[in-house]
Write a protein that holds these residues in place. Sequence first.
Motif, PDB file in Angstrom:
ATOM      1  N   ALA A   1      38.031 -57.826 -70.477  1.00 52.35           N
ATOM      2  CA  ALA A   1      37.408 -58.855 -69.837  1.00 52.35           C
ATOM      3  C   ALA A   1      38.493 -59.819 -69.473  1.00 52.35           C
ATOM      4  O   ALA A   1      39.231 -60.431 -70.300  1.00 52.35           O
ATOM      5  N   ALA A   2      38.290 -60.216 -68.344  1.00 53.46           N
ATOM      6  CA  ALA A   2      39.029 -61.299 -67.448  1.00 53.46           C
ATOM      7  C   ALA A   2      38.383 -62.561 -67.811  1.00 53.46           C
ATOM      8  O   ALA A   2      36.975 -62.468 -67.978  1.00 53.46           O
ATOM      9  N   PRO A   3      38.774 -63.550 -67.486  1.00 55.16           N
ATOM     10  CA  PRO A   3      38.036 -65.044 -67.587  1.00 55.16           C
ATOM     11  C   PRO A   3      37.139 -64.980 -66.724  1.00 55.16           C
ATOM     12  O   PRO A   3      37.244 -64.331 -65.506  1.00 55.16           O
ATOM     13  N   PRO A   4      35.974 -65.730 -66.659  1.00 53.30           N
ATOM     14  CA  PRO A   4      34.826 -65.888 -65.579  1.00 53.30           C
ATOM     15  C   PRO A   4      35.442 -66.498 -64.470  1.00 53.30           C
ATOM     16  O   PRO A   4      36.177 -67.429 -64.600  1.00 53.30           O
ATOM     17  N   TYR A   5      35.098 -66.065 -63.334  1.00 53.53           N
ATOM     18  CA  TYR A   5      35.799 -66.532 -62.282  1.00 53.53           C
ATOM     19  C   TYR A   5      34.791 -67.714 -61.542  1.00 53.53           C
ATOM     20  O   TYR A   5      33.827 -67.988 -61.838  1.00 53.53           O
ATOM     21  N   TYR A   6      35.146 -68.317 -60.316  1.00 52.67           N
ATOM     22  CA  TYR A   6      34.653 -69.232 -59.407  1.00 52.67           C
ATOM     23  C   TYR A   6      34.738 -70.817 -60.148  1.00 52.67           C
ATOM     24  O   TYR A   6      35.637 -71.295 -59.576  1.00 52.67           O
ATOM     25  N   PHE A   7      34.102 -71.094 -61.259  1.00 47.30           N
ATOM     26  CA  PHE A   7      34.421 -72.322 -61.917  1.00 47.30           C
ATOM     27  C   PHE A   7      35.497 -72.051 -62.816  1.00 47.30           C
ATOM     28  O   PHE A   7      35.562 -71.350 -63.801  1.00 47.30           O
ATOM     29  N   GLY A   8      36.845 -72.709 -62.665  1.00 48.07           N
ATOM     30  CA  GLY A   8      38.060 -72.739 -63.557  1.00 48.07           C
ATOM     31  C   GLY A   8      37.594 -73.412 -64.749  1.00 48.07           C
ATOM     32  O   GLY A   8      36.896 -74.495 -65.095  1.00 48.07           O
TER      33      GLY A   8
ATOM     34  N   THR B   1      41.107 -64.390 -60.580  1.00 53.59           N
ATOM     35  CA  THR B   1      40.235 -65.315 -61.305  1.00 53.59           C
ATOM     36  C   THR B   1      40.307 -66.725 -61.058  1.00 53.59           C
ATOM     37  O   THR B   1      39.530 -67.708 -61.378  1.00 53.59           O
ATOM     38  N   LYS B   2      41.455 -67.227 -60.706  1.00 54.18           N
ATOM     39  CA  LYS B   2      42.193 -68.495 -60.494  1.00 54.18           C
ATOM     40  C   LYS B   2      42.206 -69.269 -61.720  1.00 54.18           C
ATOM     41  O   LYS B   2      42.418 -70.381 -61.755  1.00 54.18           O
ATOM     42  N   THR B   3      42.312 -68.580 -62.787  1.00 54.94           N
ATOM     43  CA  THR B   3      42.479 -69.119 -64.059  1.00 54.94           C
ATOM     44  C   THR B   3      43.377 -68.271 -65.082  1.00 54.94           C
ATOM     45  O   THR B   3      43.194 -66.943 -64.931  1.00 54.94           O
ATOM     46  N   SER B   4      44.266 -68.892 -65.556  1.00 54.01           N
ATOM     47  CA  SER B   4      45.193 -68.067 -66.433  1.00 54.01           C
ATOM     48  C   SER B   4      45.368 -68.112 -67.808  1.00 54.01           C
ATOM     49  O   SER B   4      44.876 -69.319 -68.169  1.00 54.01           O
ATOM     50  N   LEU B   5      45.130 -67.089 -68.533  1.00 52.91           N
ATOM     51  CA  LEU B   5      45.329 -67.181 -69.982  1.00 52.91           C
ATOM     52  C   LEU B   5      46.636 -67.674 -70.436  1.00 52.91           C
ATOM     53  O   LEU B   5      47.623 -66.728 -70.461  1.00 52.91           O
ATOM     54  N   THR B   6      46.772 -68.807 -71.047  1.00 50.15           N
ATOM     55  CA  THR B   6      48.236 -69.377 -71.511  1.00 50.15           C
ATOM     56  C   THR B   6      48.553 -68.380 -72.665  1.00 50.15           C
ATOM     57  O   THR B   6      47.733 -67.713 -73.412  1.00 50.15           O
ATOM     58  N   GLY B   7      50.016 -68.489 -73.019  1.00 48.92           N
ATOM     59  CA  GLY B   7      50.360 -67.867 -73.973  1.00 48.92           C
ATOM     60  C   GLY B   7      49.779 -68.489 -75.344  1.00 48.92           C
ATOM     61  O   GLY B   7      49.364 -67.924 -76.242  1.00 48.92           O
ATOM     62  N   ALA B   8      49.536 -69.933 -75.534  1.00 44.19           N
ATOM     63  CA  ALA B   8      49.106 -70.352 -76.627  1.00 44.19           C
ATOM     64  C   ALA B   8      47.437 -69.747 -76.906  1.00 44.19           C
ATOM     65  O   ALA B   8      46.963 -69.566 -78.023  1.00 44.19           O
ATOM     66  N   ALA B   9      46.756 -69.614 -75.593  1.00 38.52           N
ATOM     67  CA  ALA B   9      45.250 -69.236 -75.851  1.00 38.52           C
ATOM     68  C   ALA B   9      45.430 -67.660 -76.422  1.00 38.52           C
ATOM     69  O   ALA B   9      44.596 -67.399 -77.208  1.00 38.52           O
ATOM     70  N   VAL B  10      46.226 -66.600 -75.798  1.00 35.79           N
ATOM     71  CA  VAL B  10      46.321 -65.408 -76.543  1.00 35.79           C
ATOM     72  C   VAL B  10      46.642 -65.501 -77.908  1.00 35.79           C
ATOM     73  O   VAL B  10      46.124 -64.673 -78.672  1.00 35.79           O
TER      74      VAL B  10
END
Length: 310
Positions: free
Chosen positions: A110-117, A147-156
């Motif tokens: 799963a990638a982050p939900p897109y549209y609303f960041g 997705t216009k949203t990035s999973l940060t290293g800290a989040a991962v």
Amino acid sequence: MPIDLKMNPLKGVIPPMATLLSDANTLDLQGTTKLIDHLMHGGVHGLFVLGTTGECTNIAYPMRKELIEFACRQVAGRIPVLVGITDTSPAESLSLARVAADAGADAVVAAPPYYFGLGERELISYFGRLADQLPLPLYLYNMPSHTKTSLTGAAVLELSSHPNILGLKDSSGNAVYFNGMLYAFKDRPDFTLLVGPEEMMASAVLMGGHGGVSGGANMFPRLYVDLYTAATQGNLQEVARLQQMVMEIAAEIYALGSYGSSFLKGLKASMAVLGLGNGRLSPPLEAFDAQNMKQIENRLKGLKAYQTYA
């Protein structure tokens, strides 16, 4: 029984399988059987259904369910099957994950939900809640261009502590980001780190990554498996030789026209030349016209990869 990816962490070449269509509303099941056999014969280490290369966001939900069930039956437990469940609605992602589990898939992506960041804390909360409810293990999918949203290293890093989150597929194309992940997880061989852009796969593996989700493997699976193997063995001469073929594919096949979907158009057109599908894309995307198809055919047959692996 699903393959236990917690005990046997995912590694290798896991192609994002192209979704073959007879028409806009019908899967090409005969072509899909041929494609799966082609990939398996090429020695791939897993299969990713309904990824970006599988045009996941354009495929109708009944067709997604049909494809998941059909692919799992065809693979029959021989290699892991991963299923993309990216959606803007968590409920739809969970529904698709249940289909995948019932069909015998081994994990979901799963990638982050897109549209609303979403902000970083929202992303962590979203994926944590999703992983809590999923019937299968989850691989995170970093795809900021779409997705216009990035999973940060800290989040991962924070999410990696969840027992149902087993790895990351990074399609950012950002080598600094991916190398940062390799460093952060240097003592976590259980957490799988895969790279999306096939041009980066060999270098990622040489640096300690676990493999690639390489779209070009739909055409020439053995090329990417050979490249992965050479990288794991540290055979730099062979890596350099095979990498040239991969870069030639990117330059000649994926860059025809100035479309946001040029990669997909070129890939599917090339697959059609190889006898894998008809080149059709899912609406609203359109396949190359006859003139461009002829260009692709000429370019494809001039590739070293074609001459070596077709």
